[in-house]
Design a protein around this motif. Structure first.
Motif, short mmCIF file in Angstrom:
data_model
loop_
_atom_site.label_atom_id
_atom_site.label_comp_id
_atom_site.label_asym_id
_atom_site.label_seq_id
_atom_site.Cartn_x
_atom_site.Cartn_y
_atom_site.Cartn_z
N UNK A 280 7.60 2.15 -8.00
CA UNK A 280 6.91 1.82 -6.76
C UNK A 280 5.52 1.26 -7.03
N UNK A 281 4.80 1.87 -7.95
CA UNK A 281 3.45 1.41 -8.26
C UNK A 281 3.47 0.01 -8.84
N UNK A 282 4.38 -0.23 -9.79
CA UNK A 282 4.47 -1.55 -10.43
C UNK A 282 4.80 -2.62 -9.40
N UNK A 283 5.80 -2.35 -8.55
CA UNK A 283 6.19 -3.33 -7.54
C UNK A 283 5.06 -3.56 -6.55
N UNK B 284 0.83 -1.21 0.00
CA UNK B 284 0.00 0.00 0.00
C UNK B 284 0.86 1.26 0.00
N UNK B 285 1.91 1.27 0.81
CA UNK B 285 2.78 2.45 0.89
C UNK B 285 3.60 2.63 -0.37
N UNK B 286 4.03 1.51 -0.97
CA UNK B 286 4.75 1.60 -2.24
C UNK B 286 3.90 2.31 -3.29
N UNK B 287 2.65 1.93 -3.39
CA UNK B 287 1.76 2.51 -4.38
C UNK B 287 1.42 3.96 -4.04
N UNK B 288 1.07 4.20 -2.78
CA UNK B 288 0.66 5.55 -2.37
C UNK B 288 1.75 6.58 -2.65
N UNK B 289 2.96 6.30 -2.20
CA UNK B 289 4.03 7.28 -2.40
C UNK B 289 4.52 7.32 -3.84
N UNK B 290 4.29 6.23 -4.57
CA UNK B 290 4.58 6.27 -6.00
C UNK B 290 3.68 7.28 -6.69
N UNK B 291 2.41 7.26 -6.35
CA UNK B 291 1.45 8.23 -6.91
C UNK B 291 1.84 9.65 -6.51
N UNK B 292 2.24 9.84 -5.25
CA UNK B 292 2.62 11.18 -4.78
C UNK B 292 3.81 11.71 -5.57
N UNK B 293 4.80 10.86 -5.82
CA UNK B 293 5.97 11.29 -6.60
C UNK B 293 5.56 11.73 -8.00
N UNK B 294 4.72 10.95 -8.63
CA UNK B 294 4.30 11.27 -10.00
C UNK B 294 3.53 12.58 -10.04
#
Length: 311
Positions: free
Chosen positions: A291-294, A120-130
């Motif tokens: 991050x999102x992919x992983x 969940x955190x990998x995806x969330x912060x991936x979105x924030x970076x983008x």
């Protein structure tokens, strides 16, 4: 023992690469542990996943030794004063993590060290970076247009510093030495978010730094320096708790710890040099997508595992 040392070597590679890239080292190590199980006690594993970061910290101390050394004979009095000031900002930035980390370390371990939280955190912060980098690109384009307009339509070609001027307007702090105590404290508050595995300490502080007006380079360097007292302190707390519990390491566990620390050091040197070279010409969007992919792959894997569709 050899098999466990090889496993530690693999984990050390993961730690060294991911500690400084904004993709979560602890999160990756928890995930690696799902597939590469160290045959050690649970207490030692909790210690190992933190203390292995000492190798990563040694890489920072060596690569930035001159910059961080206030006693260097090659520095002028002004430069030494600036170095002491930088250490002061680092200390201020560590205050939130020191207070909240000590108070909630065990509670976080109990409730959040799991694969669901990591994904969940990998995806969330991936979105924030983008989203953040998309906003930055738009603002840079607007700044460039505003600067070039008074100079005429050929300003972009005639003025090679146009992009630098626009970036200076977008990021008010372009050098790590220019970070003041308020900015340091704000970035320190973002660092607290890294207590949740999968967040990425470097990712949280880089995002915090950029939101506070720091350039990517300044934010990344301050992230490296913040890690020194935080990670050493965190490792010390883990070690004290381990010793206080009256637990003794086996010979295999000692070898595992040494191999992991040395490997993390070597890979951290490579990782830091890569990151600082990369962000001079690129932003963090690629790390967001990674991050999102992983995160999605992790969720998919464990869903299939739960359904009994994997061996």
């Amino acid at each position: 023992m050899i098999i466990e040392a090889l496993k530690s070597f693999l984990i050390g590679i993961v730690e060294g690469i991911t500690e400084w890239l904004p993709i979560s080292s602890t999160g990756h190590m928890i995930l690696v542990d799902e597939f590469v199980k160290l045959q050690v006690s649970d207490q030692f594993l909790a210690l190992f996943l933190v203390v292995i970061q000492i190798g990563a910290i040694m890489a920072v101390l060596i690569l930035y030794f001159h910059k961080l050394n206030p006693f260097s004979p090659r520095k002028t009095a002004v430069e030494k004063k600036s170095t002491w000031r930088l250490w002061g900002m680092v200390v201020i930035g560590c205050i939130p993590a020191a207070i909240l980390g000590f108070a909630f370390d065990d509670w976080v371990n109990e409730h959040f060290y799991n694969k669901v939280t990591v994904a969940a955190m990998l995806i969330l912060y991936g979105v924030i970076f983008i989203v953040l980098e998309h906003r930055n690109r738009r603002r840079l384009q607007e700044a460039e247009a505003a600067i070039a307009a008074p100079r005429g339509r050929h300003a972009r070609i005639a003025d090679g510093d146009l992009a630098d001027e626009a970036e200076a307007q977008l990021f008010k702090i372009t050098e790590v030495d220019d970070i003041d105590w308020k900015t340091a404290l704000k970035i320190g508050c973002f660092q607290v978010l890294a207590m949740i595995p999968g967040t990425s300490r470097s990712g949280a502080t880089i995002i915090g730094g950029m939101l506070c007006g720091c350039s990517r380079t300044a934010a990344a360097e301050f992230t490296f320096f913040l890690a020194i007292p935080v990670m050493l302190g965190w490792g010390l707390v883990k070690a004290v708790k381990f010793i206080a519990a009256g637990i003794a390491m086996t010979s295999t566990e000692i070898v595992v710890l040494v191999v992991g620390i040395v490997t993390a050091f070597v890979m951290s040197v490579i990782s830091i040099k890569f990151l600082m070279g990369y962000i001079k010409k690129n932003d963090f969007t690629v790390f967001g997508w990674y991050r999102i992919v992983v995160g999605v792959l992790v969720i998919g894997y464990f869903v299939f595992e739960t359904m009994g569709m994997l061996p």
